[in-house]
Write a protein that holds these residues in place. Structure first.
Motif: not given
Length: 297
Positions: A197-199, A287-294, A221-228, A249-253
């Protein structure tokens, strides 16, 4: 529990020992283990250093019990730490330690906080339950490796760049090239949680690896989570809310992010099927893991 507070000036731990480790109590033919305790280190208006030769321990004894927690507050100053100073190891079948840090910055650079030295000290010390780091001023670089079931990194007035590894998986010994490899983490085989979490910006470099892989699903019944989260609201010196509407949010190649679950069962299936190495759950809601982008609009 133990609290050490410097109300003015710096707080330095040099060649000293702060120890609230767990104990083993023997009662005739039975041994009972107590968990490690909690330590708070506070510098109200200065910097804090934990120097080589010092020991800060919230560890459990090797025979059993869980480690405790270490909370560090240096809200008006900078924090620095040397390797091999922290102890937060779990006992047999227990949980590793928890660590939290609230600081103006890490190290001597007033505008940039590197996490490599801190991450190594925490890994060597066995703090694997949770790691939460809040940096109030400047950018944060997550280089090196941070491993814990719950990982939280916050930059109040800056950006976060991940160039290393953030490992919240339920596996021990997995690698970037083989994220489903390794063995089950007995302390917690489920996928964990990573929150950044960044400004400013949140950038995941091509060399980075983020893993919340589960050996098994959790009890829900859920997997892990990643939030950016980029562009989080901040408050200036006058108490006025500010937001960077250009934060991204910049996810580089080349970056690697893993949220798989290796086996189709939950910890409850292990408990209800003793002796079965790899039970299969009959639940239909896994339910597998979840990824949240904001990003701020």
């Amino acid at each position: 529990s133990l609290k050490v507070e410097a109300t003015s000036g710096d707080l330095t731990i040099a060649d000293g020992t702060l120890d609230v480790s767990g104990t083993a109590q023997h009662f005739y033919d039975v041994t009972k283990y107590t968990d490690g305790g909690n330590i708070q280190l506070v510098a109200d208006n200065g910097d804090m250093q934990i120097n080589a030769g010092s020991t800060v321990s919230v560890a459990a004894t090797s025979g059993g019990g869980s480690a405790g927690s270490l909370a560090v507050s240096v809200a008006q100053g900078h924090f620095s730490i040397d390797a091999d100073t922290l102890r937060g190891q779990a006992g047999a079948n227990g949980q590793g330690g928890s660590f939290s840090l609230d600081t103006l910055g890490i190290g001597e650079d007033t505008s940039l906080s590197h996490l490599d030295t801190l991450g190594k000290a925490l890994a060597d010390g066995g703090f694997e339950r949770s790691i939460d780091v809040r940096v109030r001023e400047g950018d944060v670089i997550a280089d090196g490796t941070i491993r814990a079931h719950e990982i939280g990194l916050g930059a109040d007035h800056g950006s976060i760049l991940v160039t290393g590894t953030l490992d919240a998986s339920g596996l021990v010994g997995a690698t970037r090239s083989d994220p489903l490899g390794g063995a089950m983490n007995v302390a917690d085989p489920t996928g964990g949680q990573i929150d950044l979490n960044a400004s400013g910006n949140v950038e995941i470099d091509s060399t980075a690896w983020l893993s919340a892989v589960g050996y098994a699903y959790n009890y829900a019944g859920k997997g892990g989570s990643i939030t950016l989260s980029a562009g989080s609201y901040t408050v200036d010196a006058n108490g006025v809310e500010q937001v960077d509407t250009g934060a991204k949010v910049d996810i580089r190649s080349g970056a690697r992010i893993d949220l798989d679950v290796l086996h189709k069962f939950t910890p409850n299936d292990l408990l209800t099927n003793p002796g079965v190495l790899l039970p299969v759950s009959d639940r239909m809601d896994l339910f597998a893991g979840t990824m949240n982008l904001r990003e701020t609009q």
